[in-house]
Design an enzyme around this catalytic site. Structure first.
Site, PDB file in Angstrom:
ATOM      1  N   SER A  72      86.828  25.032  51.486  1.00 26.05           N
ATOM      2  CA  SER A  72      87.068  26.421  51.893  1.00 26.05           C
ATOM      3  C   SER A  72      85.936  27.291  51.377  1.00 26.05           C
ATOM      4  O   SER A  72      85.379  27.015  50.307  1.00 26.05           O
ATOM      5  CB  SER A  72      88.399  26.927  51.324  1.00 26.05           C
ATOM      6  OG  SER A  72      88.538  28.330  51.507  1.00 26.05           O
ATOM      7  N   TYR A  86      94.235  28.050  44.797  1.00 22.90           N
ATOM      8  CA  TYR A  86      93.625  27.462  45.986  1.00 22.90           C
ATOM      9  C   TYR A  86      92.109  27.404  45.846  1.00 22.90           C
ATOM     10  O   TYR A  86      91.487  26.357  46.062  1.00 22.90           O
ATOM     11  CB  TYR A  86      94.010  28.290  47.208  1.00 22.90           C
ATOM     12  CG  TYR A  86      93.461  27.783  48.517  1.00 22.90           C
ATOM     13  CD1 TYR A  86      94.045  26.688  49.151  1.00 22.90           C
ATOM     14  CD2 TYR A  86      92.388  28.409  49.137  1.00 22.90           C
ATOM     15  CE1 TYR A  86      93.563  26.231  50.364  1.00 22.90           C
ATOM     16  CE2 TYR A  86      91.896  27.958  50.350  1.00 22.90           C
ATOM     17  CZ  TYR A  86      92.486  26.861  50.958  1.00 22.90           C
ATOM     18  OH  TYR A  86      91.995  26.413  52.164  1.00 22.90           O
TER      19      TYR A  86
END
Length: 259
Positions: free
Chosen positions: A140, A153
């Protein structure tokens, strides 16, 4: 131009929906055979029905190292050597750090980091013996740019990126390439779960940016489709990327300004 994946055998985790499903489909369209795995097998079964004889569906919990090794062993015995592995399985539990529970922190790392380790290790052990293979981890852009409410995350994805780069260094001399693809906002269930209220307005804020959360917006003016990420993966696993390893390819429309 074709990616030239005819006859190659690929394992894709998190293939039940979203980016994982798009990656599996793109690999099949380029000629590969795909072992599509997911914790929830319903999505991968649908994928197998869509591509009979080209996709095999299996349930897999990537947090279970023994289950990963068993599946990889069985896959190679039944279908031949794995040429390609794509780590897509991931979860997002959003929370400000002061409210983040130990359970959510641990669960996030169990899937997003430990899962990448388990699958990549199992594949690398076999690929290095054969002197060929390609491993791609879908990470990401949050791994490189702080995001409010996404500490677990972002940290887990940053760990996965560096792990994949270190693995790539270790196995390069034995013919195995390891790269990461780092998407930004992408139209998936995970993205939509972050939106409160009017989805159209929420999507517009993603594209335009949000000063309140220190987001810059997306210079290209659109949110990615899963296929945009899948195309990047297909390139990296193909021979067109044969001299690329330990690379982190951002697919975010310029959202991070590559900061």
């Amino acid at each position: 131009m074709s990616a030239g994946l005819d006859g190659r055998f690929a394992l894709v985790t998190g293939a039940g929906r979203g980016i994982g499903a798009a990656v599996a489909a793109a690999l099949v369209e380029e000629g590969a055979r795909v072992l599509a795995t997911d914790l929830d097998p319903a999505g991968v079964r649908s994928l197998a029905a869509r591509y009979p004889g080209r996709v095999t569906a299996r349930a897999l919990d990537v947090t279970d190292a023994a289950a990963v090794d068993t599946l990889v062993d069985a896959a190679e015995q039944e279908s031949g050597p794995l040429d390609i592995v794509v780590n897509v399985a991931g979860i997002l539990r959003s929370s400000e750090v002061v409210d983040l529970t130990e359970e959510d922190w641990a669960a996030t790392f169990a899937v997003n980091t430990n899962g990448v380790f388990h699958v990549s290790r199992a594949a690398a052990r076999r690929m290095t013996e054969r002197g060929a293979g390609s491993i791609v981890t879908v990470a990401s852009n949050a791994a490189g740019v702080p995001r409010a409410g996404m500490a677990a995350y972002a940290a887990s994805k940053a760990a996965a990126v560096m792990f994949t780069r270190c693995l790539g260094l270790e196995v390069a001399a034995r013919g195995v390439r390891c790269n990461t693809v780092s998407p930004g906002s992408t139209l998936t269930d995970m993205q939509r779960a972050l939106w409160n209220g009017d989805a159209e307005a929420a999507a517009r804020r993603v594209v335009e940016g949000d000063l309140a959360t220190h987001r810059t917006g997306i210079p290209l003016g659109r949110i990615a489709e899963p296929a945009d990420v899948a195309d990047a993966v297909v390139f990296l696993v193909s021979d067109r990327a044969r001299h690329i390893t330990m690379h982190d390819l951002y697919v975010d429309g310029g959202a991070t300004l590559r900061a």
